[in-house]
Design a protein around this motif. Structure first.
Motif, PDB file in Angstrom:
ATOM      1  N   GLY A 234       0.777  -1.230   0.000  1.00  0.00           N
ATOM      2  CA  GLY A 234       0.000   0.000   0.000  1.00  0.00           C
ATOM      3  C   GLY A 234       0.809   1.281   0.000  1.00  0.00           C
ATOM      4  O   GLY A 234       0.249   2.370   0.117  1.00  0.00           O
ATOM      5  N   LYS A 235       2.128   1.177  -0.141  1.00  0.00           N
ATOM      6  CA  LYS A 235       2.975   2.378  -0.134  1.00  0.00           C
ATOM      7  C   LYS A 235       2.857   3.135  -1.463  1.00  0.00           C
ATOM      8  O   LYS A 235       2.707   2.537  -2.526  1.00  0.00           O
ATOM      9  CB  LYS A 235       4.435   1.994   0.086  1.00  0.00           C
ATOM     10  CG  LYS A 235       4.717   1.292   1.421  1.00  0.00           C
ATOM     11  CD  LYS A 235       4.675   2.259   2.572  1.00  0.00           C
ATOM     12  CE  LYS A 235       5.232   1.665   3.856  1.00  0.00           C
ATOM     13  NZ  LYS A 235       4.686   0.346   4.199  1.00  0.00           N
ATOM     14  N   SER A 236       2.945   4.462  -1.392  1.00  0.00           N
ATOM     15  CA  SER A 236       3.002   5.290  -2.595  1.00  0.00           C
ATOM     16  C   SER A 236       4.432   5.315  -3.129  1.00  0.00           C
ATOM     17  O   SER A 236       5.377   4.905  -2.431  1.00  0.00           O
ATOM     18  CB  SER A 236       2.552   6.713  -2.270  1.00  0.00           C
ATOM     19  OG  SER A 236       3.515   7.329  -1.417  1.00  0.00           O
ATOM     20  N   LEU A 237       4.607   5.814  -4.354  1.00  0.00           N
ATOM     21  CA  LEU A 237       5.956   5.894  -4.923  1.00  0.00           C
ATOM     22  C   LEU A 237       6.844   6.805  -4.072  1.00  0.00           C
ATOM     23  O   LEU A 237       8.034   6.524  -3.885  1.00  0.00           O
ATOM     24  CB  LEU A 237       5.899   6.400  -6.368  1.00  0.00           C
ATOM     25  CG  LEU A 237       5.191   5.494  -7.379  1.00  0.00           C
ATOM     26  CD1 LEU A 237       5.339   6.056  -8.791  1.00  0.00           C
ATOM     27  CD2 LEU A 237       5.728   4.076  -7.322  1.00  0.00           C
ATOM     28  N   SER A 238       6.284   7.893  -3.557  1.00  0.00           N
ATOM     29  CA  SER A 238       7.066   8.802  -2.709  1.00  0.00           C
ATOM     30  C   SER A 238       7.515   8.104  -1.428  1.00  0.00           C
ATOM     31  O   SER A 238       8.657   8.251  -0.986  1.00  0.00           O
ATOM     32  CB  SER A 238       6.243  10.042  -2.352  1.00  0.00           C
ATOM     33  OG  SER A 238       5.956  10.787  -3.503  1.00  0.00           O
ATOM     34  N   GLU A 239       6.604   7.346  -0.831  1.00  0.00           N
ATOM     35  CA  GLU A 239       6.941   6.621   0.401  1.00  0.00           C
ATOM     36  C   GLU A 239       8.006   5.561   0.142  1.00  0.00           C
ATOM     37  O   GLU A 239       8.914   5.358   0.949  1.00  0.00           O
ATOM     38  CB  GLU A 239       5.688   5.981   0.989  1.00  0.00           C
ATOM     39  CG  GLU A 239       4.691   6.979   1.564  1.00  0.00           C
ATOM     40  CD  GLU A 239       3.383   6.334   1.967  1.00  0.00           C
ATOM     41  OE1 GLU A 239       2.776   6.796   2.947  1.00  0.00           O
ATOM     42  OE2 GLU A 239       2.952   5.376   1.284  1.00  0.00           O
TER      43      GLU A 239
ATOM     44  N   GLY B 207      15.547   8.567  -5.081  1.00  0.00           N
ATOM     45  CA  GLY B 207      14.720   9.651  -5.565  1.00  0.00           C
ATOM     46  C   GLY B 207      13.399   9.152  -6.134  1.00  0.00           C
ATOM     47  O   GLY B 207      13.293   7.999  -6.572  1.00  0.00           O
ATOM     48  N   TYR B 208      12.408  10.050  -6.145  1.00  0.00           N
ATOM     49  CA  TYR B 208      11.087   9.674  -6.678  1.00  0.00           C
ATOM     50  C   TYR B 208      11.198   9.244  -8.139  1.00  0.00           C
ATOM     51  O   TYR B 208      10.597   8.241  -8.550  1.00  0.00           O
ATOM     52  CB  TYR B 208      10.127  10.858  -6.542  1.00  0.00           C
ATOM     53  CG  TYR B 208       8.778  10.618  -7.174  1.00  0.00           C
ATOM     54  CD1 TYR B 208       7.751  10.005  -6.461  1.00  0.00           C
ATOM     55  CD2 TYR B 208       8.542  10.978  -8.506  1.00  0.00           C
ATOM     56  CE1 TYR B 208       6.521   9.763  -7.042  1.00  0.00           C
ATOM     57  CE2 TYR B 208       7.310  10.743  -9.106  1.00  0.00           C
ATOM     58  CZ  TYR B 208       6.306  10.138  -8.369  1.00  0.00           C
ATOM     59  OH  TYR B 208       5.089   9.906  -8.960  1.00  0.00           O
ATOM     60  N   LYS B 209      11.993   9.988  -8.922  1.00  0.00           N
ATOM     61  CA  LYS B 209      12.100   9.667 -10.356  1.00  0.00           C
ATOM     62  C   LYS B 209      12.728   8.297 -10.568  1.00  0.00           C
ATOM     63  O   LYS B 209      12.362   7.562 -11.485  1.00  0.00           O
ATOM     64  CB  LYS B 209      12.920  10.739 -11.077  1.00  0.00           C
ATOM     65  CG  LYS B 209      12.168  12.042 -11.284  1.00  0.00           C
ATOM     66  CD  LYS B 209      12.975  13.009 -12.139  1.00  0.00           C
ATOM     67  CE  LYS B 209      12.193  14.285 -12.403  1.00  0.00           C
ATOM     68  NZ  LYS B 209      12.977  15.246 -13.224  1.00  0.00           N
TER      69      LYS B 209
ATOM     70  N   THR C 191      -0.097   0.151 -13.327  1.00  0.00           N
ATOM     71  CA  THR C 191       0.366  -0.152 -11.967  1.00  0.00           C
ATOM     72  C   THR C 191      -0.571  -1.141 -11.287  1.00  0.00           C
ATOM     73  O   THR C 191      -0.137  -1.985 -10.502  1.00  0.00           O
ATOM     74  CB  THR C 191       0.447   1.146 -11.131  1.00  0.00           C
ATOM     75  OG1 THR C 191       1.357   2.049 -11.772  1.00  0.00           O
ATOM     76  CG2 THR C 191       0.941   0.861  -9.722  1.00  0.00           C
ATOM     77  N   ALA C 192      -1.868  -1.072 -11.632  1.00  0.00           N
ATOM     78  CA  ALA C 192      -2.836  -2.017 -11.062  1.00  0.00           C
ATOM     79  C   ALA C 192      -2.478  -3.452 -11.433  1.00  0.00           C
ATOM     80  O   ALA C 192      -2.660  -4.382 -10.639  1.00  0.00           O
ATOM     81  CB  ALA C 192      -4.243  -1.682 -11.552  1.00  0.00           C
ATOM     82  N   ASP C 193      -1.928  -3.646 -12.652  1.00  0.00           N
ATOM     83  CA  ASP C 193      -1.509  -4.995 -13.062  1.00  0.00           C
ATOM     84  C   ASP C 193      -0.307  -5.454 -12.243  1.00  0.00           C
ATOM     85  O   ASP C 193      -0.172  -6.641 -11.922  1.00  0.00           O
ATOM     86  CB  ASP C 193      -1.160  -5.000 -14.550  1.00  0.00           C
ATOM     87  CG  ASP C 193      -2.370  -4.718 -15.421  1.00  0.00           C
ATOM     88  OD1 ASP C 193      -3.473  -5.201 -15.070  1.00  0.00           O
ATOM     89  OD2 ASP C 193      -2.213  -4.013 -16.428  1.00  0.00           O
ATOM     90  N   LEU C 194       0.599  -4.527 -11.934  1.00  0.00           N
ATOM     91  CA  LEU C 194       1.742  -4.879 -11.081  1.00  0.00           C
ATOM     92  C   LEU C 194       1.261  -5.341  -9.711  1.00  0.00           C
ATOM     93  O   LEU C 194       1.753  -6.326  -9.153  1.00  0.00           O
ATOM     94  CB  LEU C 194       2.680  -3.677 -10.909  1.00  0.00           C
ATOM     95  CG  LEU C 194       3.518  -3.242 -12.101  1.00  0.00           C
ATOM     96  CD1 LEU C 194       4.408  -2.080 -11.695  1.00  0.00           C
ATOM     97  CD2 LEU C 194       4.358  -4.396 -12.614  1.00  0.00           C
ATOM     98  N   LEU C 195       0.289  -4.585  -9.164  1.00  0.00           N
ATOM     99  CA  LEU C 195      -0.252  -4.956  -7.854  1.00  0.00           C
ATOM    100  C   LEU C 195      -0.889  -6.341  -7.900  1.00  0.00           C
ATOM    101  O   LEU C 195      -0.717  -7.150  -6.989  1.00  0.00           O
ATOM    102  CB  LEU C 195      -1.280  -3.921  -7.404  1.00  0.00           C
ATOM    103  CG  LEU C 195      -0.716  -2.559  -6.995  1.00  0.00           C
ATOM    104  CD1 LEU C 195      -1.850  -1.580  -6.723  1.00  0.00           C
ATOM    105  CD2 LEU C 195       0.161  -2.699  -5.766  1.00  0.00           C
ATOM    106  N   ARG C 196      -1.627  -6.611  -8.974  1.00  0.00           N
ATOM    107  CA  ARG C 196      -2.280  -7.925  -9.092  1.00  0.00           C
ATOM    108  C   ARG C 196      -1.234  -9.042  -9.121  1.00  0.00           C
ATOM    109  O   ARG C 196      -1.353 -10.052  -8.407  1.00  0.00           O
ATOM    110  CB  ARG C 196      -3.132  -7.972 -10.371  1.00  0.00           C
ATOM    111  CG  ARG C 196      -3.755  -9.351 -10.644  1.00  0.00           C
ATOM    112  CD  ARG C 196      -4.594  -9.327 -11.918  1.00  0.00           C
ATOM    113  NE  ARG C 196      -3.844  -8.869 -13.080  1.00  0.00           N
ATOM    114  CZ  ARG C 196      -2.981  -9.631 -13.743  1.00  0.00           C
ATOM    115  NH1 ARG C 196      -2.760 -10.872 -13.359  1.00  0.00           N
ATOM    116  NH2 ARG C 196      -2.341  -9.160 -14.798  1.00  0.00           N
TER     117      ARG C 196
END
Length: 204
Positions: free
Chosen positions: A158-163, A171-173, A191-196
């Motif tokens: 559940g982490k964001s890219l920034s987290e 770095g974020y990039k 990204t939803a496919d990565l999560l799946r």
């Protein structure tokens, strides 16, 4: 031997200390996080490092890869995960052994002796599962680098890219670019496919 235990659960570290006291008078170092473990490994001349995979901040597979960059000290993974994917990723990152927390104390001691002596050891049941492994979502992730897998694990939690960027000290990039490369490697667009895929493989 001089042994470093990296596990965020004090009760696990205490249990390992008692187990190691049975076989020798080892000098034991302890770390609760991956970053603490990395700092101790840089400062001490160690004979064996025992690493959990579910660590706060820096995950276990990423830690194994970074430890391998700074030292040839044998690494034994001791994890709650008893799936072939985790074994494959840990070994590819540079570990010499893998035992799940379901293993018996006798098998754990066997793994410590063998890996500490410079050999390799995989828990018997996991070695069989690896031999029988077929093409599954988990095996498709086996092509990913340790950092890719850690990013997927953090996304699945559940982490964001920034987290994730903050947790890995990047770095974020860099994280965003890594995500794009992971999508290309796995042949997915969203990204939803990565999560799946990460959830199907049991990453969390």
């Amino acid at each position: 031997m001089r042994i470093l235990l990296v596990d965020d659960h004090a009760v696990v570290r205490a249990g390992l200390r008692r187990m190691l006291a049975i076989i020798s008078q080892d000098e034991i170092f302890e770390a609760e996080t991956g970053r603490e473990g990395l700092a101790i490994a840089r400062a001490q001349n160690l004979d064996l490092i025992i690493v959990d995979l579910n660590l706060p901040q820096l995950g276990g597979v990423e830690l194994v890869a970074r430890l391998r960059q700074i030292s040839a000290t044998p690494i034994l993974v001791l994890s709650m995960h008893a799936e072939p994917l985790y074994v494959t990723r840990a070994l590819n990152a540079g570990a010499q052994g893998y035992v799940s927390k379901n293993a018996s104390p006798d098998e754990m001691l066997t793994a410590i002796r063998k890996v500490g002596a410079g050999g390799r050891y995989i828990e018997h049941e996991l070695a069989q599962a690896l031999a029988l492994q077929t093409a599954t979502p988990a095996s498709s992730l086996a092509q990913l680098a340790p950092r890719d897998l850690e990013i997927l694990r953090q996304l699945a939690s559940g982490k964001s890219l920034s987290e994730i960027a903050d947790l890995l000290g990047l770095g974020y990039k860099t994280i965003a670019n890594n995500c794009s490369l992971i999508k290309t490697k796995l042949g997915v667009a969203r990204t939803a496919d990565l999560l799946r895929l990460a959830l199907e493989a049991g990453l969390k």
